[in-house]
Design a protein around this motif. Structure first.
Motif, PDB file in Angstrom:
ATOM      1  N   PHE A  20       0.843  -1.186   0.000  1.00 55.35           N
ATOM      2  CA  PHE A  20       0.000   0.000   0.000  1.00 55.35           C
ATOM      3  C   PHE A  20       0.877   1.233   0.000  1.00 55.35           C
ATOM      4  O   PHE A  20       1.859   1.307   0.724  1.00 55.35           O
ATOM      5  CB  PHE A  20      -0.916   0.021   1.234  1.00 55.35           C
ATOM      6  CG  PHE A  20      -1.922  -1.087   1.248  1.00 55.35           C
ATOM      7  CD1 PHE A  20      -3.074  -1.002   0.490  1.00 55.35           C
ATOM      8  CD2 PHE A  20      -1.719  -2.224   2.012  1.00 55.35           C
ATOM      9  CE1 PHE A  20      -4.008  -2.028   0.489  1.00 55.35           C
ATOM     10  CE2 PHE A  20      -2.644  -3.248   2.023  1.00 55.35           C
ATOM     11  CZ  PHE A  20      -3.789  -3.148   1.261  1.00 55.35           C
ATOM     12  N   HIS A  21       0.494   2.212  -0.786  1.00 56.02           N
ATOM     13  CA  HIS A  21       1.226   3.475  -0.843  1.00 56.02           C
ATOM     14  C   HIS A  21       0.304   4.606  -0.414  1.00 56.02           C
ATOM     15  O   HIS A  21      -0.891   4.592  -0.710  1.00 56.02           O
ATOM     16  CB  HIS A  21       1.735   3.746  -2.265  1.00 56.02           C
ATOM     17  CG  HIS A  21       2.734   2.748  -2.733  1.00 56.02           C
ATOM     18  ND1 HIS A  21       4.066   2.826  -2.413  1.00 56.02           N
ATOM     19  CD2 HIS A  21       2.601   1.624  -3.487  1.00 56.02           C
ATOM     20  CE1 HIS A  21       4.718   1.813  -2.961  1.00 56.02           C
ATOM     21  NE2 HIS A  21       3.840   1.059  -3.614  1.00 56.02           N
ATOM     22  N   ASN A  22       0.882   5.593   0.248  1.00 55.14           N
ATOM     23  CA  ASN A  22       0.159   6.810   0.645  1.00 55.14           C
ATOM     24  C   ASN A  22      -1.067   6.543   1.514  1.00 55.14           C
ATOM     25  O   ASN A  22      -2.080   7.219   1.393  1.00 55.14           O
ATOM     26  CB  ASN A  22      -0.233   7.633  -0.584  1.00 55.14           C
ATOM     27  CG  ASN A  22       0.973   8.056  -1.386  1.00 55.14           C
ATOM     28  OD1 ASN A  22       2.005   8.401  -0.821  1.00 55.14           O
ATOM     29  ND2 ASN A  22       0.858   8.018  -2.694  1.00 55.14           N
ATOM     30  N   VAL A  23      -0.978   5.544   2.374  1.00 57.43           N
ATOM     31  CA  VAL A  23      -2.032   5.286   3.347  1.00 57.43           C
ATOM     32  C   VAL A  23      -1.563   5.890   4.666  1.00 57.43           C
ATOM     33  O   VAL A  23      -0.490   5.548   5.159  1.00 57.43           O
ATOM     34  CB  VAL A  23      -2.285   3.775   3.520  1.00 57.43           C
ATOM     35  CG1 VAL A  23      -3.308   3.511   4.603  1.00 57.43           C
ATOM     36  CG2 VAL A  23      -2.724   3.159   2.202  1.00 57.43           C
ATOM     37  N   PRO A  24      -2.359   6.792   5.243  1.00 52.33           N
ATOM     38  CA  PRO A  24      -1.939   7.413   6.501  1.00 52.33           C
ATOM     39  C   PRO A  24      -1.748   6.373   7.607  1.00 52.33           C
ATOM     40  O   PRO A  24      -2.549   5.440   7.737  1.00 52.33           O
ATOM     41  CB  PRO A  24      -3.092   8.351   6.851  1.00 52.33           C
ATOM     42  CG  PRO A  24      -3.869   8.522   5.599  1.00 52.33           C
ATOM     43  CD  PRO A  24      -3.643   7.301   4.773  1.00 52.33           C
ATOM     44  N   ALA A  25      -0.700   6.532   8.372  1.00 50.56           N
ATOM     45  CA  ALA A  25      -0.421   5.616   9.473  1.00 50.56           C
ATOM     46  C   ALA A  25      -1.575   5.593  10.461  1.00 50.56           C
ATOM     47  O   ALA A  25      -1.904   4.541  11.027  1.00 50.56           O
ATOM     48  CB  ALA A  25       0.872   6.016  10.176  1.00 50.56           C
ATOM     49  N   SER A  26      -2.232   6.736  10.645  1.00 53.61           N
ATOM     50  CA  SER A  26      -3.359   6.799  11.580  1.00 53.61           C
ATOM     51  C   SER A  26      -4.510   5.907  11.124  1.00 53.61           C
ATOM     52  O   SER A  26      -5.174   5.272  11.943  1.00 53.61           O
ATOM     53  CB  SER A  26      -3.834   8.243  11.741  1.00 53.61           C
ATOM     54  OG  SER A  26      -4.262   8.760  10.489  1.00 53.61           O
ATOM     55  N   LEU A  27      -4.750   5.826   9.818  1.00 51.57           N
ATOM     56  CA  LEU A  27      -5.809   4.970   9.286  1.00 51.57           C
ATOM     57  C   LEU A  27      -5.476   3.505   9.514  1.00 51.57           C
ATOM     58  O   LEU A  27      -6.321   2.715   9.948  1.00 51.57           O
ATOM     59  CB  LEU A  27      -6.021   5.246   7.800  1.00 51.57           C
ATOM     60  CG  LEU A  27      -7.118   4.436   7.109  1.00 51.57           C
ATOM     61  CD1 LEU A  27      -8.481   4.741   7.715  1.00 51.57           C
ATOM     62  CD2 LEU A  27      -7.124   4.745   5.628  1.00 51.57           C
ATOM     63  N   PHE A  28      -4.239   3.141   9.245  1.00 50.47           N
ATOM     64  CA  PHE A  28      -3.814   1.757   9.461  1.00 50.47           C
ATOM     65  C   PHE A  28      -3.861   1.399  10.945  1.00 50.47           C
ATOM     66  O   PHE A  28      -4.309   0.306  11.311  1.00 50.47           O
ATOM     67  CB  PHE A  28      -2.399   1.541   8.903  1.00 50.47           C
ATOM     68  CG  PHE A  28      -1.957   0.114   8.984  1.00 50.47           C
ATOM     69  CD1 PHE A  28      -2.446  -0.820   8.090  1.00 50.47           C
ATOM     70  CD2 PHE A  28      -1.057  -0.298   9.960  1.00 50.47           C
ATOM     71  CE1 PHE A  28      -2.050  -2.151   8.170  1.00 50.47           C
ATOM     72  CE2 PHE A  28      -0.662  -1.616  10.039  1.00 50.47           C
ATOM     73  CZ  PHE A  28      -1.157  -2.543   9.134  1.00 50.47           C
ATOM     74  N   THR A  29      -3.438   2.323  11.802  1.00 50.23           N
ATOM     75  CA  THR A  29      -3.467   2.087  13.244  1.00 50.23           C
ATOM     76  C   THR A  29      -4.900   1.894  13.726  1.00 50.23           C
ATOM     77  O   THR A  29      -5.195   0.974  14.498  1.00 50.23           O
ATOM     78  CB  THR A  29      -2.819   3.267  13.996  1.00 50.23           C
ATOM     79  OG1 THR A  29      -1.470   3.391  13.555  1.00 50.23           O
ATOM     80  CG2 THR A  29      -2.847   3.057  15.493  1.00 50.23           C
ATOM     81  N   GLU A  30      -5.808   2.737  13.264  1.00 51.99           N
ATOM     82  CA  GLU A  30      -7.213   2.613  13.661  1.00 51.99           C
ATOM     83  C   GLU A  30      -7.807   1.302  13.167  1.00 51.99           C
ATOM     84  O   GLU A  30      -8.533   0.621  13.895  1.00 51.99           O
ATOM     85  CB  GLU A  30      -8.017   3.792  13.123  1.00 51.99           C
ATOM     86  CG  GLU A  30      -9.452   3.803  13.581  1.00 51.99           C
ATOM     87  CD  GLU A  30     -10.217   5.030  13.103  1.00 51.99           C
ATOM     88  OE1 GLU A  30     -11.423   5.083  13.407  1.00 51.99           O
ATOM     89  OE2 GLU A  30      -9.637   5.914  12.432  1.00 51.99           O
ATOM     90  N   PHE A  31      -7.494   0.918  11.935  1.00 53.02           N
ATOM     91  CA  PHE A  31      -7.953  -0.361  11.382  1.00 53.02           C
ATOM     92  C   PHE A  31      -7.441  -1.521  12.229  1.00 53.02           C
ATOM     93  O   PHE A  31      -8.190  -2.446  12.556  1.00 53.02           O
ATOM     94  CB  PHE A  31      -7.483  -0.503   9.928  1.00 53.02           C
ATOM     95  CG  PHE A  31      -7.836  -1.814   9.287  1.00 53.02           C
ATOM     96  CD1 PHE A  31      -9.150  -2.115   8.953  1.00 53.02           C
ATOM     97  CD2 PHE A  31      -6.848  -2.747   8.994  1.00 53.02           C
ATOM     98  CE1 PHE A  31      -9.475  -3.320   8.351  1.00 53.02           C
ATOM     99  CE2 PHE A  31      -7.157  -3.951   8.388  1.00 53.02           C
ATOM    100  CZ  PHE A  31      -8.478  -4.246   8.063  1.00 53.02           C
ATOM    101  N   THR A  32      -6.177  -1.450  12.609  1.00 51.30           N
ATOM    102  CA  THR A  32      -5.585  -2.508  13.425  1.00 51.30           C
ATOM    103  C   THR A  32      -6.247  -2.594  14.795  1.00 51.30           C
ATOM    104  O   THR A  32      -6.585  -3.679  15.265  1.00 51.30           O
ATOM    105  CB  THR A  32      -4.065  -2.277  13.583  1.00 51.30           C
ATOM    106  OG1 THR A  32      -3.480  -2.255  12.277  1.00 51.30           O
ATOM    107  CG2 THR A  32      -3.424  -3.378  14.391  1.00 51.30           C
TER     108      THR A  32
END
Length: 75
Positions: A20-32
């Motif tokens: 994945f490119h240009n996915v905000p870390a905050s979005l990935f953290t929230e998803f996790t």
């Protein structure tokens, strides 16, 4: 080298690495935190696969209903 189609790769269980490119870390953290940990025991790989499979199933469901509605409307 023989070219492979997407369907022939799927039939043989072809596996790809996904980046994945240009996915905000905050979005990935929230998803996790909200999805992966409680529902998939921390397995991000399985969570992404499940998300993709459910999106495809939903798309097929919507498409079949739209097609059915169109066919009923004109008959």
């Amino acid at each position: 080298m023989k070219k492979r189609t997407a369907s022939s790769m799927m039939e043989k269980g072809f596996i790809v690495d996904l980046t994945f490119h240009n996915v905000p870390a905050s979005l990935f953290t929230e998803f996790t935190e909200k999805i992966v940990k409680p529902y998939f025991k921390g397995n991000v790989n399985f969570a992404i696969q499940d998300l993709i499979q459910k999106a495809l199933a939903e798309q097929e469901f919507v498409h079949s209903h739209i097609t059915h509605f169109r066919n009923c409307k004109y008959t």
